[in-house]
Each structure stands twice: as C-alpha cells, then as structure tokens.
Design a protein around this motif. Structure first.
Motif, mmCIF file in Angstrom:
data_model
loop_
_atom_site.group_PDB
_atom_site.id
_atom_site.type_symbol
_atom_site.label_atom_id
_atom_site.label_comp_id
_atom_site.label_asym_id
_atom_site.label_seq_id
_atom_site.Cartn_x
_atom_site.Cartn_y
_atom_site.Cartn_z
ATOM 1 N N ASN A 161 -6.479 -2.102 7.138
ATOM 2 C CA ASN A 161 -6.915 -3.455 6.781
ATOM 3 C C ASN A 161 -8.436 -3.513 6.673
ATOM 4 N N PHE A 162 -8.920 -4.408 5.803
ATOM 5 C CA PHE A 162 -10.356 -4.656 5.699
ATOM 6 C C PHE A 162 -10.652 -6.056 6.230
ATOM 7 N N LEU A 163 -11.754 -6.184 6.945
ATOM 8 C CA LEU A 163 -12.138 -7.468 7.514
ATOM 9 C C LEU A 163 -13.652 -7.585 7.552
ATOM 10 N N VAL A 164 -14.160 -8.779 7.728
ATOM 11 C CA VAL A 164 -15.609 -8.996 7.806
ATOM 12 C C VAL A 164 -15.987 -9.421 9.216
ATOM 13 N N LYS A 165 -17.240 -9.111 9.596
ATOM 14 C CA LYS A 165 -17.763 -9.456 10.919
ATOM 15 C C LYS A 165 -18.834 -10.551 10.750
ATOM 16 N N PRO A 201 -20.418 -14.553 2.819
ATOM 17 C CA PRO A 201 -19.145 -15.028 3.382
ATOM 18 C C PRO A 201 -18.204 -15.649 2.344
ATOM 19 N N GLU A 202 -18.785 -16.441 1.426
ATOM 20 C CA GLU A 202 -17.943 -17.119 0.442
ATOM 21 C C GLU A 202 -17.369 -16.164 -0.617
ATOM 22 N N LYS A 203 -17.904 -14.947 -0.667
ATOM 23 C CA LYS A 203 -17.432 -13.959 -1.643
ATOM 24 C C LYS A 203 -16.280 -13.107 -1.103
ATOM 25 N N TRP A 204 -15.958 -13.268 0.187
ATOM 26 C CA TRP A 204 -14.910 -12.436 0.771
ATOM 27 C C TRP A 204 -13.539 -13.114 0.641
ATOM 28 N N ASP A 205 -12.600 -12.392 0.048
ATOM 29 C CA ASP A 205 -11.230 -12.861 -0.105
ATOM 30 C C ASP A 205 -10.414 -12.303 1.056
ATOM 31 N N GLU A 206 -10.167 -13.141 2.071
ATOM 32 C CA GLU A 206 -9.492 -12.658 3.285
ATOM 33 C C GLU A 206 -8.049 -12.241 2.998
ATOM 34 N N ALA A 207 -7.371 -13.005 2.162
ATOM 35 C CA ALA A 207 -5.972 -12.688 1.858
ATOM 36 C C ALA A 207 -5.868 -11.391 1.048
ATOM 37 N N GLY A 208 -6.734 -11.267 0.037
ATOM 38 C CA GLY A 208 -6.696 -10.070 -0.805
ATOM 39 C C GLY A 208 -7.474 -8.893 -0.241
ATOM 40 N N GLN A 209 -8.263 -9.148 0.824
ATOM 41 C CA GLN A 209 -9.077 -8.113 1.475
ATOM 42 C C GLN A 209 -9.977 -7.387 0.467
ATOM 43 N N GLN A 210 -10.699 -8.176 -0.313
ATOM 44 C CA GLN A 210 -11.636 -7.625 -1.280
ATOM 45 C C GLN A 210 -12.713 -8.651 -1.621
ATOM 46 N N ILE A 211 -13.679 -8.214 -2.420
ATOM 47 C CA ILE A 211 -14.774 -9.091 -2.846
ATOM 48 C C ILE A 211 -14.307 -9.945 -4.012
ATOM 49 N N ARG A 212 -14.559 -11.255 -3.923
ATOM 50 C CA ARG A 212 -14.201 -12.136 -5.034
ATOM 51 C C ARG A 212 -15.142 -11.928 -6.221
ATOM 52 N N GLY A 213 -14.628 -12.123 -7.414
ATOM 53 C CA GLY A 213 -15.468 -12.061 -8.609
ATOM 54 C C GLY A 213 -15.013 -11.013 -9.599
ATOM 55 N N ARG A 214 -15.373 -11.228 -10.846
ATOM 56 C CA ARG A 214 -15.015 -10.280 -11.904
ATOM 57 C C ARG A 214 -16.239 -9.592 -12.488
ATOM 58 N N ASN A 215 -17.382 -9.811 -11.844
ATOM 59 C CA ASN A 215 -18.604 -9.184 -12.361
ATOM 60 C C ASN A 215 -18.676 -7.710 -11.963
ATOM 61 N N GLU A 216 -19.672 -7.035 -12.483
ATOM 62 C CA GLU A 216 -19.811 -5.593 -12.267
ATOM 63 C C GLU A 216 -20.036 -5.262 -10.795
ATOM 64 N N ASN A 224 -15.411 -3.262 -4.805
ATOM 65 C CA ASN A 224 -13.961 -3.168 -4.603
ATOM 66 C C ASN A 224 -13.449 -1.758 -4.864
ATOM 67 N N ASN A 225 -14.076 -1.064 -5.810
ATOM 68 C CA ASN A 225 -13.721 0.348 -6.059
ATOM 69 C C ASN A 225 -14.046 1.200 -4.837
ATOM 70 N N ARG A 226 -15.169 0.872 -4.181
ATOM 71 C CA ARG A 226 -15.543 1.613 -2.967
ATOM 72 C C ARG A 226 -14.536 1.370 -1.854
ATOM 73 N N LEU A 227 -14.063 0.143 -1.742
ATOM 74 C CA LEU A 227 -13.041 -0.176 -0.740
ATOM 75 C C LEU A 227 -11.746 0.584 -1.030
ATOM 76 N N ASP A 228 -11.383 0.669 -2.310
ATOM 77 C CA ASP A 228 -10.178 1.414 -2.693
ATOM 78 C C ASP A 228 -10.306 2.894 -2.339
ATOM 79 N N LYS A 229 -11.505 3.443 -2.577
ATOM 80 C CA LYS A 229 -11.736 4.859 -2.271
ATOM 81 C C LYS A 229 -11.630 5.123 -0.773
ATOM 82 N N ILE A 230 -12.162 4.200 0.030
ATOM 83 C CA ILE A 230 -12.089 4.342 1.493
ATOM 84 C C ILE A 230 -10.630 4.326 1.945
ATOM 85 N N GLN A 231 -9.855 3.399 1.363
ATOM 86 C CA GLN A 231 -8.435 3.306 1.726
ATOM 87 C C GLN A 231 -7.687 4.580 1.331
#
Length: 409
Positions: free
Chosen positions: A6-10, A43-58, A64-71
């Motif tokens: 799981n990914f979470l923010v502090k 804080p407002e950019k974190w999607d807790e349900a989806g466990q990723q960064i919100r947004g469609r920008n670069e 989010n690609n980095r998070l996928d690689k870590i997983q």
C-alpha cells in the motif's frame, strides 16, 4: 502467506513548501514495514483511494510511474524469495529493496555509499549540492582512516564502538590539524550514517550514544557599521572586485548565504504583505522558507544588475561567481578597504544578524524568521555576541568616567 503493498502519505512530515512525503507499506505474515519512496506531493494532489497522484499532466504521470516501479520491484523480490524455498519475512524484502545483505558483512562505507546515492538522486529536491559534497568529504576521510586503522577497504557496522570512534577523532585532529568544531561536523555525518544503519536493521544502537563529541562555542565575526560603510562607499575600478563587493553587501542587507544568492532569480522577487518588494526563497541548506523585505541598500544592488545578460536570459538577479573565487576576491576586497578581518559570505550573514538588525532593535524572533533558522537557539548566538559587545563598551565607558573624575581632582 499473502503480500500486501500500500502507498500512503505522512501529513505530520509536511515540508515548509506544503508538500508531504509518500511512503510504501509492505505487510507480510502480520508484520509490516514502511519506507519512504522519495516522492512528495501536495496534500490535495494525493488520491487516497487510488493510492496515486491526482492529475493527467506530465509531472503526475512521472510520479505515478515511479510508484508503479516501486510496487513491481517489491513484488519481484517477493516472488524471487518465495521461489528460493528459504525462510524470509518482510525485513528480508526491506533489505533487498535497500540493497543490503543480512548484516554479516555489511560495512559502514557501504551504508555511506547508499546514503550518498540517495542524496545525489534528490539534489535540489531536499538536498543541496553543498550537503552532497560535505558528505563525500566525510566518506573520504573515513575510508582513509579505515585503511590505516584496520588495513581493510571497509569496516563492519556492527563492530563500530567507542574505541573506533575515538581513534577516528584522534586521526582527524592529528592527521589534518582540524579544529574541534570541524571534527564535530565529520562525526555528525558519521552519526547520521549509523542511524541509517539502524533503519536498515544492521545494528540496534547507535555507537554515538556512548561517544560524545562536544561543540565548542565560537565567536562569530561581523562587521561594525563603520566597516560596512567603508566597503559600501569604497570606489572600486576593477569590475570583478566591484561585483564581489556588491554580492557581499547584498548578503549584509538580506542575510542570504552564498548558495542562496547564487540561485536568486526573478521568481524569488514577490510583493509582500505590505505590497512592497520582498525576497521569498527556500534555503538551500535547510529547505526552510525565508521571507525578506528588501532594504533600500539591497534593492539598489538588484537594480544595478537588471541589464546584464544573465538577468535577461536566465532571470538571475546578480552575477554568479564560484565560492572559491568569491573567498579569494573577498580577501582582496578586505585589503583595499583597509579591514583587518577575514571577510567571507558567512561574515556578511552574521553582519546582517548583528549590526543591521539586532543592534537596531529588530526582535530576535523576526531575525530568526528572516534568516530561515529552524531553531531560535541558533539566532540567540548572535544575541550573545551583542551582549559581549555591550559588556566591552560599558567597560570602556567606566574607564573613561574614571579618567574624567581623576582629571577633575
């Protein structure tokens, strides 16, 4: 046995710029660990349900690609360990992620290199280049000591004890004739590496809990009003020295360090709460935010360099010189201004704290905020300097009064 990632923010570890760190939590056999991903977001950019960064920008896509690689990396380590048939737990996966072994042959330099690699990857994103260079220097000194002390290329972390640290302290002072406070900085870095080793579960206690390195109180040099005026008003015909003088004076009236002045750009010029010109910048050393109302002396210097190529092309507010050249030229500046002090950009910062602000009645809390100090105790060092000056001045006054009384008699 089921692996959960799981990914979470502090939120409690929010940085001064508002960003919060993203952690990965790995759970296996009812045990779990949490590790920093090195990724930060608002804080407002974190999607807790989806466990990723919100947004469609670069930027969001890259993070989010980095998070996928870590997983994927965690899952790969789990699959490899499971197929090996050997017993393992969540700590084993952690060591694989951190690229460390079982602790039997892990050396302090190996841990040092791991930390240096992390700093390098986060340059200008939490760590400055100066911090990286200082840690590299400490690593070099430690490697030299280990080679002479044990004739090995590395030294087991778990074998570091009081005797090792004391021998390292003696080596630094004897081999390089360094001051106590310089030695303290080397030990500060090594203490940090030992803490990293604890996080890696290579050791359970930091050996520095028994070995204490005192920090000697130093008398921070600063310029008097007369000396600062002499530098400001000196007619200088050599362009490089004139530039150095301007940068030094700018530091005296803003309290900025060399590293912060070297990155000053138009982005850092803002309108303050009073609708006047301010410099708002995150310090390179601590990442703490400085909010500096521009004094007329500082504003005049910035105006002077508005038509330079570096301003028009790069948006830099002042010309940039290397730290080495700055220190060399400042010695020349001191000579031509007749000042018998070792001028440095640190002295300029100290002059701002003492001569320009505190001695003119600016509250110490305000000075601390402007300087970007994270602890008021750091600023209080300058107040002690002023107390000493007051004491010296009163002594001179008493001597004059005594002399006047004798003359009357």
């Amino acid at each position: 046995m089921r692996l959960t990632i799981n990914f979470l923010v502090k939120k409690a570890r929010q940085k001064s710029n508002g960003e919060i760190p993203v952690y990965v939590r790995i759970t296996l056999k009812a045990k779990r660990i949490e590790l920093s991903t090195g990724i930060y977001c608002l804080p407002e950019k974190w999607d807790e349900a989806g466990q990723q960064i919100r947004g469609r920008n670069e930027a969001a896509r890259i993070l989010n690609n980095r998070l996928d690689k870590i997983q994927n990396e965690i899952q790969d380590h789990y699959n490899q360990l499971k197929s090996s048939g050997n017993d393992f737990d969540v700590s084993t996966i952690k060591k694989k992620l951190l690229n460390v072994g079982d602790g039997s042959d892990d050396g302090i330099l190996k841990v040092f290199d791991y930390y240096l690699d992390n700093i390098y990857k986060k340059l200008n994103k939490g760590y400055s280049n100066e911090t990286y260079k200082h840690y590299k220097s400490s690593r070099k000194r430690l490697a030299e000591f280990i080679q002479k002390h044990s004739r090995k290329k590395d030294f087991p972390v778990k074998s570091i004890d009081y005797k090792f640290l004391n021998a390292f302290d003696v080596y630094l002072k004897k081999e390089y004739s360094i001051h106590q406070n310089t030695a303290w900085n080397y030990h500060k870095h090594l203490r940090r590496i030992c803490n990293i080793a604890i996080s890696m579960e290579l050791i359970t206690k930091n050996p520095y809990t028994r070995f204490k390195v005192p920090l000697e109180e130093t008398n921070r040099g600063f310029l008097t009003n007369a000396e600062l005026s002499r530098i400001e008003n000196k007619t200088i015909t050599i362009e490089r020295l004139e530039t150095v003088r301007d940068l030094f004076v700018l530091a005296c009236y803003t309290g900025l360090s060399y590293s912060d002045i070297s990155k000053l750009s138009t982005d850092h010029l803002r309108k303050g709460i009073d609708d006047k010109d301010w410099i708002i910048i995150d310090r390179s050393k601590t990442n703490s935010r400085c909010r500096i109302p521009l004094l007329p002396e500082a504003k005049a210097i910035l105006e002077k360099y508005k038509n330079t190529p570096q301003y028009k092309i790069k948006g830099l507010l002042v010309p940039i010189l290397t730290n080495q050249k700055m220190n060399s030229y400042l010695k020349e500046l001191a000579d031509i201004c007749g000042i018998n002090k070792n001028l440095s950009m640190h002295m300029a910062r100290h002059t701002f704290a003492t001569t320009v602000t505190l001695s003119n009645g600016v509250p110490i809390e305000t000075v601390s905020k402007i300087l970007g100090h994270t602890n008021l105790k750091t600023t209080q060092i300058y107040a002690k300097i002023l107390d000493q000056k007051i004491s010296d001045d009163i002594e001179q006054l008493q001597a004059r009064l005594k002399s006047q009384k004798k003359m009357k008699l």
